[in-house]
Design an enzyme around this catalytic site. Sequence first.
Site, PDB file in Angstrom:
ATOM      1  CE1 TYR A   1       0.240   1.736   4.375  1.00 25.14           C
ATOM      2  CE2 TYR A   1       0.754  -0.605   4.541  1.00 25.14           C
ATOM      3  CZ  TYR A   1       0.770   0.670   5.081  1.00 25.14           C
ATOM      4  OH  TYR A   1       1.319   0.880   6.325  1.00 25.14           O
ATOM      5  CB  CYS A   2       1.752   3.870  -1.818  1.00 23.88           C
ATOM      6  SG  CYS A   2       0.781   3.711  -3.328  1.00 23.88           S
ATOM      7  CB  THR A   3      -0.302   8.283  -0.481  1.00 24.91           C
ATOM      8  OG1 THR A   3       0.679   8.246   0.550  1.00 24.91           O
ATOM      9  CG2 THR A   3      -1.328   9.359  -0.140  1.00 24.91           C
TER      10      THR A   3
ATOM     11  N   GLY B   1      -1.777   5.109  -4.730  1.00 22.91           N
ATOM     12  CA  GLY B   1      -1.830   3.872  -5.489  1.00 22.91           C
ATOM     13  C   GLY B   1      -0.802   3.763  -6.597  1.00 22.91           C
TER      14      GLY B   1
END
Length: 244
Positions: free
Chosen positions: A218-220, A222
């Site tokens: 996951y990131c902020t 995508g």
Amino acid sequence: MADPDINPQMENDEQKNYGVLLYYKYAAIPDLQSLFDFYHSNCTSLSLLGRVRLSSHGVNVTVGGRLRALEEHIEAVKSNALFEGTDFKLASCLEPLDDQVARECGFTSLSIRIVKELVTLNSHPLLKSPEISDAGRHLSAAEFHSVLQNAGKCEEKSAGSDKKLILLDARNLYETRIGKFDAPDVKTLDPEIRQYSDLPSWIDNNSEQLRGNNILMYCTGGIRCEMASAYIRSKGAGFENVFQ
């Protein structure tokens, strides 16, 4: 004369509603200048501020403004067939950001640029970026949550297997300090990188922790997971099961 059907309080409340919009799309862009002109015209007319990055293989957008203006922007973008299936992430807030937060988040001006890469996974000019078509499988928010919640149960059922669920945070140090997922039954890896282009080296140095496991990233917004998951999968056997 004021329209008697319009509630002044409701109209005033709507004007106070602000939001932040994030979205990206990987697609072949046939006419970059035309798309640049669209964003410049649309964002300027709607008083949207933030960052728009365009390349021959897609767009990456983070803009803020009045909620109604952001919704109008989404509808305008959706009218272009290039953006079919785009996931628009829109968050609302009741008050505008203060000046300091606005500066930190880049919402003091509108910056639209044509770039070579939407995100730079590796700063070395001779290293080729992985194929985005090889990116990890997308999960919905509900699926992502379910995988984390059921991780312990799944591993108990497959006790004869060494395959585990690894949660990999693809964000930088600043972002991870704000908050992160807490999954008691899941091994979580935080690379503690200062910039995104440091991630490939971390993956290379920690590949044995990833090999043979199910990797949930996951990131902020995508887009960083798209490229990073493709990089992991490009390592071949043992790195196929990557989800985002």
